[in-house]
Design an enzyme around this catalytic site. Structure first.
Site, PDB file in Angstrom:
ATOM      1  CG  PHE A 213      -2.082   0.900   1.115  1.00 57.56           C
ATOM      2  CD1 PHE A 213      -3.201   0.509   0.397  1.00 57.56           C
ATOM      3  CD2 PHE A 213      -2.066   2.151   1.692  1.00 57.56           C
ATOM      4  CE1 PHE A 213      -4.291   1.342   0.268  1.00 57.56           C
ATOM      5  CE2 PHE A 213      -3.145   3.003   1.567  1.00 57.56           C
ATOM      6  CZ  PHE A 213      -4.265   2.600   0.861  1.00 57.56           C
TER       7      PHE A 213
ATOM      8  CD  GLU B  94      -3.325  -6.519   5.481  1.00 52.71           C
ATOM      9  OE1 GLU B  94      -4.531  -6.455   5.795  1.00 52.71           O
ATOM     10  OE2 GLU B  94      -2.675  -5.518   5.067  1.00 52.71           O
TER      11      GLU B  94
ATOM     12  CG  HIS C  10      -8.818   2.906   7.978  1.00 52.21           C
ATOM     13  ND1 HIS C  10      -9.231   1.700   8.497  1.00 52.21           N
ATOM     14  CD2 HIS C  10      -7.881   2.605   7.040  1.00 52.21           C
ATOM     15  CE1 HIS C  10      -8.582   0.718   7.901  1.00 52.21           C
ATOM     16  NE2 HIS C  10      -7.754   1.241   7.021  1.00 52.21           N
TER      17      HIS C  10
END
Length: 139
Positions: free
Chosen positions: A10, A44, A74
């Protein structure tokens, strides 16, 4: 010295640059083996670090990622939980795990901190050396 790196995909451009600097620092420090595993995002990273730690193959680990603040809560969740997860792996397995996950308000701030990839490798290697020294002294 065997180093495992878990890198987020990301914010791919920023993470690629962090990883490039991390690899260069590992080479500069003479790390014999560097294994890089990619994951989708910062949340992750801890699980992949756990898997690497469980393998027993590594002297130290490093987390590489970049979380840029958006318009929602978030950001706080990802920033806080990824950092907590990284620390949990280090404490659970007794292996040095350096946190090179940037958490910034803007991309510009992230670009100014791309050396954190190299810093994470320096920290991981330094802690692995300390661990080895303390183990040798305990014998």
């Amino acid at each position: 010295m065997r180093l495992g790196i878990v890198a987020s995909r990301f914010n791919e451009d920023l993470c690629a640059q962090l990883l490039q600097r991390a690899r260069a620092e590992a080479a500069k420090l003479g790390v014999q083996e560097v294994v890089v595993e990619a994951v989708p995002g910062a949340l992750e990273i801890p699980l992949a670090l756990q898997w690497l730690a469980q393998s027993g193959r590594f002297d130290c680990l490093a987390a590489i990622g970049c979380v840029v603040r958006g318009d929602t809560y978030h950001f706080e969740i990802v920033a806080n939980e990824s950092a907590r997860g990284v620390m949990d792996v280090a404490l659970e397995f007794g292996i040095p795990v350096a946190n090179g996950i940037l958490t910034t308000d803007t991309e510009e701030q992230a670009r100014a901190r791309l050396d954190k990839g190299a810093e994470a490798v320096r920290v991981a290697v330094a802690m692995a050396k300390l661990r080895a020294k303390l183990a040798a002294e305990a014998k």
